[in-house]
Write a protein that holds these residues in place. Sequence first.
Motif, PDB file in Angstrom:
ATOM      1  N   VAL A  20      26.493  -2.340   1.039  1.00 53.83           N
ATOM      2  CA  VAL A  20      26.755  -1.815  -0.298  1.00 53.83           C
ATOM      3  C   VAL A  20      26.207  -2.762  -1.366  1.00 53.83           C
ATOM      4  N   VAL A  21      26.277  -4.060  -1.120  1.00 51.85           N
ATOM      5  CA  VAL A  21      25.696  -5.023  -2.056  1.00 51.85           C
ATOM      6  C   VAL A  21      24.199  -4.756  -2.217  1.00 51.85           C
ATOM      7  N   GLY A  22      23.503  -4.522  -1.104  1.00 52.68           N
ATOM      8  CA  GLY A  22      22.072  -4.206  -1.187  1.00 52.68           C
ATOM      9  C   GLY A  22      21.809  -2.931  -1.952  1.00 52.68           C
ATOM     10  N   ILE A  23      22.640  -1.916  -1.714  1.00 56.64           N
ATOM     11  CA  ILE A  23      22.476  -0.643  -2.429  1.00 56.64           C
ATOM     12  C   ILE A  23      22.667  -0.849  -3.932  1.00 56.64           C
ATOM     13  N   ILE A  24      23.696  -1.613  -4.285  1.00 60.60           N
ATOM     14  CA  ILE A  24      23.967  -1.859  -5.708  1.00 60.60           C
ATOM     15  C   ILE A  24      22.835  -2.652  -6.351  1.00 60.60           C
ATOM     16  N   MET A  25      22.297  -3.633  -5.655  1.00 64.83           N
ATOM     17  CA  MET A  25      21.196  -4.422  -6.204  1.00 64.83           C
ATOM     18  C   MET A  25      19.967  -3.561  -6.445  1.00 64.83           C
ATOM     19  N   ILE A  26      19.656  -2.675  -5.504  1.00 60.89           N
ATOM     20  CA  ILE A  26      18.522  -1.773  -5.686  1.00 60.89           C
ATOM     21  C   ILE A  26      18.745  -0.868  -6.889  1.00 60.89           C
ATOM     22  N   GLY A  27      19.975  -0.333  -6.987  1.00 62.43           N
ATOM     23  CA  GLY A  27      20.275   0.531  -8.118  1.00 62.43           C
ATOM     24  C   GLY A  27      20.193  -0.195  -9.450  1.00 62.43           C
TER      25      GLY A  27
ATOM     26  N   GLY B  53      11.079   5.431  -9.225  1.00 65.84           N
ATOM     27  CA  GLY B  53      12.060   5.827  -8.221  1.00 65.84           C
ATOM     28  C   GLY B  53      11.434   5.975  -6.841  1.00 65.84           C
ATOM     29  N   SER B  54      10.238   6.557  -6.790  1.00 64.86           N
ATOM     30  CA  SER B  54       9.546   6.698  -5.507  1.00 64.86           C
ATOM     31  C   SER B  54       9.194   5.342  -4.922  1.00 64.86           C
ATOM     32  N   ALA B  55       8.841   4.399  -5.787  1.00 72.30           N
ATOM     33  CA  ALA B  55       8.481   3.058  -5.304  1.00 72.30           C
ATOM     34  C   ALA B  55       9.668   2.380  -4.646  1.00 72.30           C
ATOM     35  N   TRP B  56      10.834   2.439  -5.268  1.00 73.22           N
ATOM     36  CA  TRP B  56      12.011   1.805  -4.687  1.00 73.22           C
ATOM     37  C   TRP B  56      12.434   2.498  -3.395  1.00 73.22           C
ATOM     38  N   ALA B  57      12.384   3.827  -3.362  1.00 72.89           N
ATOM     39  CA  ALA B  57      12.772   4.547  -2.146  1.00 72.89           C
ATOM     40  C   ALA B  57      11.830   4.215  -0.995  1.00 72.89           C
TER      41      ALA B  57
ATOM     42  N   PHE C  10       0.826  -1.210   0.000  1.00 77.94           N
ATOM     43  CA  PHE C  10       0.000   0.000   0.000  1.00 77.94           C
ATOM     44  C   PHE C  10       0.861   1.261   0.000  1.00 77.94           C
ATOM     45  N   VAL C  11       1.915   1.281   0.808  1.00 75.69           N
ATOM     46  CA  VAL C  11       2.781   2.461   0.853  1.00 75.69           C
ATOM     47  C   VAL C  11       3.453   2.684  -0.502  1.00 75.69           C
ATOM     48  N   ILE C  12       3.897   1.614  -1.142  1.00 73.00           N
ATOM     49  CA  ILE C  12       4.500   1.728  -2.477  1.00 73.00           C
ATOM     50  C   ILE C  12       3.467   2.184  -3.498  1.00 73.00           C
ATOM     51  N   PHE C  13       2.265   1.630  -3.403  1.00 75.16           N
ATOM     52  CA  PHE C  13       1.170   2.042  -4.290  1.00 75.16           C
ATOM     53  C   PHE C  13       0.899   3.530  -4.162  1.00 75.16           C
ATOM     54  N   LEU C  14       0.832   4.039  -2.946  1.00 73.14           N
ATOM     55  CA  LEU C  14       0.527   5.452  -2.733  1.00 73.14           C
ATOM     56  C   LEU C  14       1.626   6.345  -3.310  1.00 73.14           C
ATOM     57  N   ALA C  15       2.877   5.970  -3.088  1.00 78.76           N
ATOM     58  CA  ALA C  15       3.984   6.766  -3.626  1.00 78.76           C
ATOM     59  C   ALA C  15       3.963   6.773  -5.152  1.00 78.76           C
ATOM     60  N   SER C  16       3.697   5.633  -5.764  1.00 78.99           N
ATOM     61  CA  SER C  16       3.652   5.552  -7.225  1.00 78.99           C
ATOM     62  C   SER C  16       2.473   6.333  -7.786  1.00 78.99           C
TER      63      SER C  16
END
Length: 279
Positions: free
Chosen positions: A247-254, A212-216, A151-157
Amino acid sequence: MTPSTLDPAAAMVELDTAADSHATTDGPRRPASMLWLYLTTLALGLGLWWLAAARSGNALVPSPVQVAIAAWELALDGSLFANAAASLGRVLTGFVLGVALAIPAGFLMGWYRLARGLVEPWVQFMRTVPPLALIPLVIVILGIGEDAKVFVIFLASFLACVLATYQGVRNVDNTLVNAARVLGADDFTIFRRVVVPASTPFIFVGMRVALGSAWATLVASELIAAPTGLGRMMQVATQFLQTDRIVVGIIMIGLLGFVMDRLLLWAERRLTSWQEVRG
């Protein structure tokens, strides 16, 4: 008097043909040299990262090699792909639902004054409230399960895409609309043949911002009682000062976000091939 003057449908076809004649004929809009620029900036980024890690003297600042080793270890035990799949599923679900509702809502707001007066104030109000500020309330109402995160991702998108769609409809040239009316087109034909194509570039811009908002928003939502996900993986790594895994998590998200953005850009080029843009 030409046949198109007597036949509004034929006239609309002629308008479409004339618009298509302005499309670019230089082949792909992004020259092949862009690939070399991508590779060059990647090499420069890795070099600067390695230099900064080497000169920092801080053991908590991981080097590219340390991060690569951590990524390999996480890939071998399967946790990296499992967490990435969980995060990707949440993002896709919330993003698709948000965009699916934002596009028709944006069209209604831009096309009908009544819908604009009823919906726009609430959209503008909610847009000033960060979705992350709603997480505590959402958890109280929906719990800590998948529904709350989606729901939070839906609202941001939704909030990111609906305004872009609305602005796209509002920016349609009235000359085109009036010309279509003169040629005998009804409201549905004008909407389908004029408004929708002219608004498509704005819609894709809104979708890319919404992505971008969804991932953040996802990462923040996963920091709270999430059993799996890249955000959860990074939180666990923080507790043990495993900065290389962070950093691995950050790179995967990017990487996931970059690939999804490129797919949207590819779809935009296919659907708006008539549009003239700078290479």
